[in-house]
Design a protein around this motif. Structure first.
Motif, mmCIF file in Angstrom:
data_model
loop_
_atom_site.group_PDB
_atom_site.id
_atom_site.type_symbol
_atom_site.label_atom_id
_atom_site.label_comp_id
_atom_site.label_asym_id
_atom_site.label_seq_id
_atom_site.Cartn_x
_atom_site.Cartn_y
_atom_site.Cartn_z
ATOM 1 N N LEU A 91 11.820 37.614 2.892
ATOM 2 C CA LEU A 91 13.059 36.884 3.152
ATOM 3 C C LEU A 91 12.829 35.791 4.200
ATOM 4 C CD1 LEU A 91 16.154 36.788 2.659
ATOM 5 C CD2 LEU A 91 16.378 38.393 4.550
ATOM 6 N N CYS A 92 13.388 34.616 3.961
ATOM 7 C CA CYS A 92 13.326 33.521 4.935
ATOM 8 C C CYS A 92 14.738 33.175 5.344
ATOM 9 C CB CYS A 92 12.654 32.285 4.330
ATOM 10 S SG CYS A 92 12.538 30.903 5.500
ATOM 11 N N SER A 93 14.938 32.962 6.647
ATOM 12 C CA SER A 93 16.235 32.517 7.125
ATOM 13 C C SER A 93 16.042 31.343 8.069
ATOM 14 C CB SER A 93 16.974 33.655 7.850
ATOM 15 O OG SER A 93 16.237 34.088 8.964
ATOM 16 N N ALA A 94 17.016 30.448 8.091
ATOM 17 C CA ALA A 94 16.923 29.247 8.912
ATOM 18 C C ALA A 94 18.267 28.954 9.567
ATOM 19 C CB ALA A 94 16.498 28.058 8.048
ATOM 20 N N THR A 95 18.193 28.409 10.785
ATOM 21 C CA THR A 95 19.419 27.996 11.494
ATOM 22 C C THR A 95 19.223 26.611 12.055
ATOM 23 O OG1 THR A 95 18.690 28.931 13.601
ATOM 24 C CG2 THR A 95 20.022 30.349 12.161
ATOM 25 N N ALA A 112 22.126 16.861 14.673
ATOM 26 C CA ALA A 112 21.813 18.273 14.393
ATOM 27 C C ALA A 112 20.348 18.459 14.036
ATOM 28 C CB ALA A 112 22.687 18.783 13.249
ATOM 29 N N LEU A 113 19.726 19.462 14.661
ATOM 30 C CA LEU A 113 18.381 19.904 14.315
ATOM 31 C C LEU A 113 18.537 21.236 13.603
ATOM 32 C CD1 LEU A 113 15.282 19.522 14.519
ATOM 33 C CD2 LEU A 113 15.384 20.879 16.617
ATOM 34 N N ASP A 114 18.145 21.281 12.333
ATOM 35 C CA ASP A 114 18.307 22.493 11.533
ATOM 36 C C ASP A 114 16.969 22.959 10.979
ATOM 37 O OD1 ASP A 114 21.189 22.779 11.596
ATOM 38 O OD2 ASP A 114 21.270 20.985 10.347
ATOM 39 N N GLY A 115 16.783 24.289 10.957
ATOM 40 C CA GLY A 115 15.619 24.871 10.321
ATOM 41 C C GLY A 115 15.781 24.834 8.816
ATOM 42 N N SER A 116 14.641 24.854 8.110
ATOM 43 C CA SER A 116 14.659 24.836 6.647
ATOM 44 C C SER A 116 13.521 25.707 6.124
ATOM 45 C CB SER A 116 14.489 23.396 6.153
ATOM 46 O OG SER A 116 14.331 23.361 4.755
ATOM 47 N N GLY A 123 12.276 25.737 3.094
ATOM 48 C CA GLY A 123 11.432 25.079 2.108
ATOM 49 C C GLY A 123 11.495 25.832 0.787
ATOM 50 N N VAL A 124 10.537 25.565 -0.093
ATOM 51 C CA VAL A 124 10.466 26.213 -1.407
ATOM 52 C C VAL A 124 9.034 26.704 -1.598
ATOM 53 C CG1 VAL A 124 10.734 25.892 -3.893
ATOM 54 C CG2 VAL A 124 12.244 24.676 -2.319
ATOM 55 N N LEU A 125 8.868 27.999 -1.832
ATOM 56 C CA LEU A 125 7.544 28.610 -1.959
ATOM 57 C C LEU A 125 6.666 27.845 -2.944
ATOM 58 C CD1 LEU A 125 5.672 30.935 -1.137
ATOM 59 C CD2 LEU A 125 6.627 32.257 -3.010
ATOM 60 N N GLY A 126 5.506 27.410 -2.488
ATOM 61 C CA GLY A 126 4.549 26.698 -3.323
ATOM 62 C C GLY A 126 4.870 25.233 -3.578
ATOM 63 N N VAL A 127 6.019 24.754 -3.103
ATOM 64 C CA VAL A 127 6.427 23.373 -3.352
ATOM 65 C C VAL A 127 6.643 22.596 -2.049
ATOM 66 C CG1 VAL A 127 8.182 21.889 -4.418
ATOM 67 C CG2 VAL A 127 7.533 24.042 -5.519
ATOM 68 N N LEU A 128 7.426 23.148 -1.170
ATOM 69 C CA LEU A 128 7.828 22.469 0.060
ATOM 70 C C LEU A 128 7.754 23.446 1.214
ATOM 71 C CD1 LEU A 128 9.081 19.715 0.968
ATOM 72 C CD2 LEU A 128 11.308 20.748 0.569
ATOM 73 N N GLY A 129 6.956 23.116 2.227
ATOM 74 C CA GLY A 129 6.776 24.014 3.363
ATOM 75 C C GLY A 129 8.013 24.112 4.238
ATOM 76 N N PRO A 130 8.056 25.158 5.050
ATOM 77 C CA PRO A 130 9.168 25.302 5.989
ATOM 78 C C PRO A 130 9.105 24.230 7.066
ATOM 79 C CG PRO A 130 7.487 26.930 6.434
ATOM 80 C CD PRO A 130 7.057 26.211 5.197
ATOM 81 N N GLY A 131 10.205 24.050 7.767
ATOM 82 C CA GLY A 131 10.227 23.059 8.832
ATOM 83 C C GLY A 131 11.622 22.809 9.332
ATOM 84 N N PHE A 132 11.871 21.547 9.690
ATOM 85 C CA PHE A 132 13.128 21.184 10.328
ATOM 86 C C PHE A 132 13.612 19.822 9.845
ATOM 87 C CE2 PHE A 132 10.794 24.036 13.001
ATOM 88 C CZ PHE A 132 11.745 24.964 13.382
ATOM 89 N N THR A 133 14.936 19.649 9.860
ATOM 90 C CA THR A 133 15.528 18.336 9.599
ATOM 91 C C THR A 133 16.327 17.943 10.835
ATOM 92 O OG1 THR A 133 17.480 19.322 8.542
ATOM 93 C CG2 THR A 133 15.670 18.630 7.094
ATOM 94 N N LEU A 134 16.221 16.681 11.193
ATOM 95 C CA LEU A 134 16.959 16.132 12.324
ATOM 96 C C LEU A 134 17.883 15.067 11.758
ATOM 97 C CD1 LEU A 134 17.375 15.994 15.412
ATOM 98 C CD2 LEU A 134 15.495 14.343 15.486
ATOM 99 N N GLU A 135 19.192 15.309 11.872
ATOM 100 C CA GLU A 135 20.188 14.411 11.279
ATOM 101 C C GLU A 135 21.013 13.733 12.361
ATOM 102 O OE1 GLU A 135 23.891 14.475 8.088
ATOM 103 O OE2 GLU A 135 22.749 16.298 8.446
#
Length: 167
Positions: free
Chosen positions: A163-167, A47-51, A53-65
């Motif tokens: 608002l941020c959304s990820a799939t 699975a490739l999922d969008g993420s 992240g956390v404002l000011g801590v962890l940028g947006p991106g993707f996880t590949l599981e």
């Protein structure tokens, strides 16, 4: 004199021939194994999922599981494209080994240098802040000969300043 030579050598012609006969299947199996491993196969429901992240801590991106039973092979490519923004930032890789290739300010390609083990996860994060409006889309391409039955090869992240959304 003949008797002494036989005692010192310790090997008869028959012993050498038997040893050679046994080594042929072992050598053949050792040569065939890497070829079989390189031929591909079904890696299952990765699975490739969008993420967000956390404002000011962890940028947006993707996880590949990887699936619970099969690794994701080296050579797998994740292509990330951005919209609504001039530059999608710089991507980093955690949890595995991959090459990050910037194709343009709005496109990056990530190629796995090593397999992601069964049940393992690798993450790709950008320096882009979720306080900016943008859309990131990512698509996975497996190496030739591999399939991912039941897999999720694409993901997205979308931010609207609030608002941020990820799939």
């Amino acid at each position: 004199m003949t008797e002494e030579i036989q005692k010192n050598s310790g090997f008869s012609r028959r012993t050498i021939v038997k040893g050679a006969a046994w080594s042929v299947p072992v050598i053949a199996a050792a040569v065939a194994t890497p070829l079989a491993a390189a031929s591909g196969g079904d890696i299952g429901a990765f699975a490739l999922d969008g993420s967000c992240g956390v404002l000011g801590v962890l940028g947006p991106g993707f996880t590949l599981e990887a699936s619970a039973t099969e690794p994701i092979p080296a050579g797998t490519t994740v292509t990330i494209t951005g919209g609504g923004i001039a530059n999608i930032g710089v991507f980093s890789v955690t949890g595995g080994t991959a090459a990050v290739n910037v194709l343009s300010p709005t496109s990056t390609q990530i190629v796995l240098s090593a397999a992601v083990p069964a049940g393992g996860t690798i993450a790709f994060r950008t320096t882009l802040s979720i306080s900016v409006a943008f859309t990131l889309n990512a698509t996975t391409t497996l190496p030739a000969g591999y399939t991912g039955t039941g897999g999720k090869p694409a993901g997205s992240v979308s931010s609207t300043l609030i608002l941020c959304s990820a799939t």
